[in-house]
Design an enzyme around this catalytic site. Structure first.
Site, PDB file in Angstrom:
ATOM      1  N   ILE A  31     -17.630  77.788  34.401  1.00  0.00           N
ATOM      2  CA  ILE A  31     -19.101  78.082  34.010  1.00  0.00           C
ATOM      3  C   ILE A  31     -19.152  79.442  33.195  1.00  0.00           C
ATOM      4  O   ILE A  31     -20.352  79.487  32.482  1.00  0.00           O
ATOM      5  CB  ILE A  31     -19.988  77.733  35.090  1.00  0.00           C
ATOM      6  CG1 ILE A  31     -21.581  77.152  34.625  1.00  0.00           C
ATOM      7  CG2 ILE A  31     -20.009  79.078  36.125  1.00  0.00           C
ATOM      8  CD1 ILE A  31     -22.439  76.846  35.800  1.00  0.00           C
ATOM      9  N   ASN A  87      -6.677  83.535  42.532  1.00  0.00           N
ATOM     10  CA  ASN A  87      -7.257  84.762  43.390  1.00  0.00           C
ATOM     11  C   ASN A  87      -7.337  84.488  44.913  1.00  0.00           C
ATOM     12  O   ASN A  87      -7.561  83.290  45.204  1.00  0.00           O
ATOM     13  CB  ASN A  87      -8.592  85.152  43.098  1.00  0.00           C
ATOM     14  CG  ASN A  87      -8.537  85.714  41.698  1.00  0.00           C
ATOM     15  OD1 ASN A  87      -7.729  86.476  41.192  1.00  0.00           O
ATOM     16  ND2 ASN A  87      -9.589  85.414  41.017  1.00  0.00           N
ATOM     17  N   GLY A  93     -10.976  88.943  44.521  1.00  0.00           N
ATOM     18  CA  GLY A  93     -12.160  88.692  43.757  1.00  0.00           C
ATOM     19  C   GLY A  93     -12.346  87.159  43.708  1.00  0.00           C
ATOM     20  O   GLY A  93     -13.166  86.447  43.044  1.00  0.00           O
ATOM     21  N   GLN A  94     -11.968  86.586  44.957  1.00  0.00           N
ATOM     22  CA  GLN A  94     -12.369  85.039  45.251  1.00  0.00           C
ATOM     23  C   GLN A  94     -13.532  84.715  45.611  1.00  0.00           C
ATOM     24  O   GLN A  94     -14.074  85.568  46.572  1.00  0.00           O
ATOM     25  CB  GLN A  94     -11.390  84.567  46.118  1.00  0.00           C
ATOM     26  CG  GLN A  94     -11.549  82.762  46.460  1.00  0.00           C
ATOM     27  CD  GLN A  94     -10.354  82.366  47.415  1.00  0.00           C
ATOM     28  OE1 GLN A  94      -9.697  83.048  47.956  1.00  0.00           O
ATOM     29  NE2 GLN A  94     -10.392  80.962  47.233  1.00  0.00           N
ATOM     30  N   HIS A 100      -8.327  77.352  43.260  1.00  0.00           N
ATOM     31  CA  HIS A 100      -8.284  77.072  41.924  1.00  0.00           C
ATOM     32  C   HIS A 100      -7.572  77.954  41.240  1.00  0.00           C
ATOM     33  O   HIS A 100      -7.506  78.904  41.444  1.00  0.00           O
ATOM     34  CB  HIS A 100     -10.097  76.840  41.421  1.00  0.00           C
ATOM     35  CG  HIS A 100     -10.256  78.398  41.875  1.00  0.00           C
ATOM     36  ND1 HIS A 100     -11.123  78.618  43.243  1.00  0.00           N
ATOM     37  CD2 HIS A 100     -10.661  79.388  41.262  1.00  0.00           C
ATOM     38  CE1 HIS A 100     -11.618  79.689  43.326  1.00  0.00           C
ATOM     39  NE2 HIS A 100     -11.363  80.370  42.076  1.00  0.00           N
ATOM     40  N   LEU A 101      -6.896  77.130  40.222  1.00  0.00           N
ATOM     41  CA  LEU A 101      -6.135  78.150  39.428  1.00  0.00           C
ATOM     42  C   LEU A 101      -6.649  78.089  38.179  1.00  0.00           C
ATOM     43  O   LEU A 101      -7.000  77.168  37.181  1.00  0.00           O
ATOM     44  CB  LEU A 101      -4.611  77.188  39.110  1.00  0.00           C
ATOM     45  CG  LEU A 101      -3.530  77.887  38.150  1.00  0.00           C
ATOM     46  CD1 LEU A 101      -2.917  78.950  39.009  1.00  0.00           C
ATOM     47  CD2 LEU A 101      -2.417  76.776  37.836  1.00  0.00           C
ATOM     48  N   HIS A 102      -7.002  79.386  37.736  1.00  0.00           N
ATOM     49  CA  HIS A 102      -7.667  79.924  36.516  1.00  0.00           C
ATOM     50  C   HIS A 102      -6.636  79.553  35.499  1.00  0.00           C
ATOM     51  O   HIS A 102      -5.581  80.173  35.505  1.00  0.00           O
ATOM     52  CB  HIS A 102      -8.227  81.255  36.439  1.00  0.00           C
ATOM     53  CG  HIS A 102      -9.357  81.604  37.518  1.00  0.00           C
ATOM     54  ND1 HIS A 102     -10.654  81.500  36.846  1.00  0.00           N
ATOM     55  CD2 HIS A 102      -9.098  81.865  38.936  1.00  0.00           C
ATOM     56  CE1 HIS A 102     -11.183  81.930  38.030  1.00  0.00           C
ATOM     57  NE2 HIS A 102     -10.441  81.998  39.063  1.00  0.00           N
TER      58      HIS A 102
HETATM   59  P1  AMP Z   1     -12.846  83.129  41.722  1.00  0.00           P
HETATM   60  O1  AMP Z   1     -13.509  84.249  41.599  1.00  0.00           O
HETATM   61  O2  AMP Z   1     -11.426  83.238  41.385  1.00  0.00           O
HETATM   62  O3  AMP Z   1     -13.259  82.305  43.139  1.00  0.00           O
HETATM   63  O4  AMP Z   1     -13.213  82.098  40.755  1.00  0.00           O
HETATM   64  C1  AMP Z   1     -14.416  81.226  40.907  1.00  0.00           C
HETATM   65  C2  AMP Z   1     -14.772  80.738  39.335  1.00  0.00           C
HETATM   66  O5  AMP Z   1     -15.649  79.487  39.497  1.00  0.00           O
HETATM   67  C3  AMP Z   1     -15.519  81.797  38.504  1.00  0.00           C
HETATM   68  O6  AMP Z   1     -14.759  81.992  37.258  1.00  0.00           O
HETATM   69  C4  AMP Z   1     -16.924  80.975  38.345  1.00  0.00           C
HETATM   70  O7  AMP Z   1     -17.423  81.339  37.106  1.00  0.00           O
HETATM   71  C5  AMP Z   1     -16.506  79.646  38.358  1.00  0.00           C
HETATM   72  N1  AMP Z   1     -17.547  78.840  38.822  1.00  0.00           N
HETATM   73  C6  AMP Z   1     -18.602  79.076  39.933  1.00  0.00           C
HETATM   74  N2  AMP Z   1     -19.564  77.994  39.872  1.00  0.00           N
HETATM   75  C7  AMP Z   1     -19.097  77.121  39.050  1.00  0.00           C
HETATM   76  C8  AMP Z   1     -19.786  75.796  38.520  1.00  0.00           C
HETATM   77  N3  AMP Z   1     -20.615  75.304  38.748  1.00  0.00           N
HETATM   78  N4  AMP Z   1     -18.848  75.162  37.494  1.00  0.00           N
HETATM   79  C9  AMP Z   1     -17.797  75.835  36.836  1.00  0.00           C
HETATM   80  N5  AMP Z   1     -17.130  76.763  37.316  1.00  0.00           N
HETATM   81  C10 AMP Z   1     -17.907  77.640  38.209  1.00  0.00           C
END
Ligand code: AMP
Ligand code: ZN
Length: 114
Positions: A31, A87, A93-94, A100-102
């Site tokens: 997002i 993360n 920074g999680q 989740h794998l970016h």
């Molecule tokens: P992390 O900081 O590694 O836990 O990554 C979490 C990710 O989830 C961040 O890059 C957010 O932008 C993403 N995120 C949070 N809410 C949503 C959502 N509703 N749809 C898609 N991505 C999201």
């Protein structure tokens, strides 16, 4: 997990911009994208952090990377290159506690990461 944002995306309670799906994995657009291509590959099964993985999750982790390869190819960044990041916990920074794998691509990446 009823209280988990990404479990709600798996169940369809919250709409995700899905780019790939199979029986174990869902991949959707982040997002708040940090690159022209920024998607998240998640297991459909809830696991909070890397620290919660067990040997039983070996195949699932492999499935995340196979999905990353598929999506990178589908979105046209496989050849030029892309970055995968997972993360774990606060200092990394999680912010969402469903692993989740970016998958980031479409621009040059820097090293070391911030
Ligand atoms: P992390 O900081 O590694 O836990 O990554 C979490 C990710 O989830 C961040 O890059 C957010 O932008 C993403 N995120 C949070 N809410 C949503 C959502 N509703 N749809 C898609 N991505 C999201
Ligand atoms: Zn979850």
């Amino acid at each position: 997990m009823t209280d988990c944002l990404f479990c709600k995306m798996v169940s369809g309670d919250i709409k995700a911009d899905v780019v790939y799906e199979n029986d174990q994995v869902l991949v959707f657009r982040d997002i708040n994208p940090q690159a022209p291509v920024h998607v998240l590959a998640i297991p459909k099964q809830h696991v909070s952090t890397i620290n919660d993985l067990t040997a039983a999750d070996t195949d699932m982790i492999g499935q995340l990377y196979l999905a990353a390869k598929e999506v990178a190819t589908q979105l046209g960044v496989a050849e030029d290159g892309y970055r995968t990041v997972m993360n774990c916990n606060a200092m990394a920074g999680q912010t969402v506690f469903h692993i989740h794998l970016h998958i980031l691509g479409g621009r040059s990446m820097h090293w070391p990461p911030g």
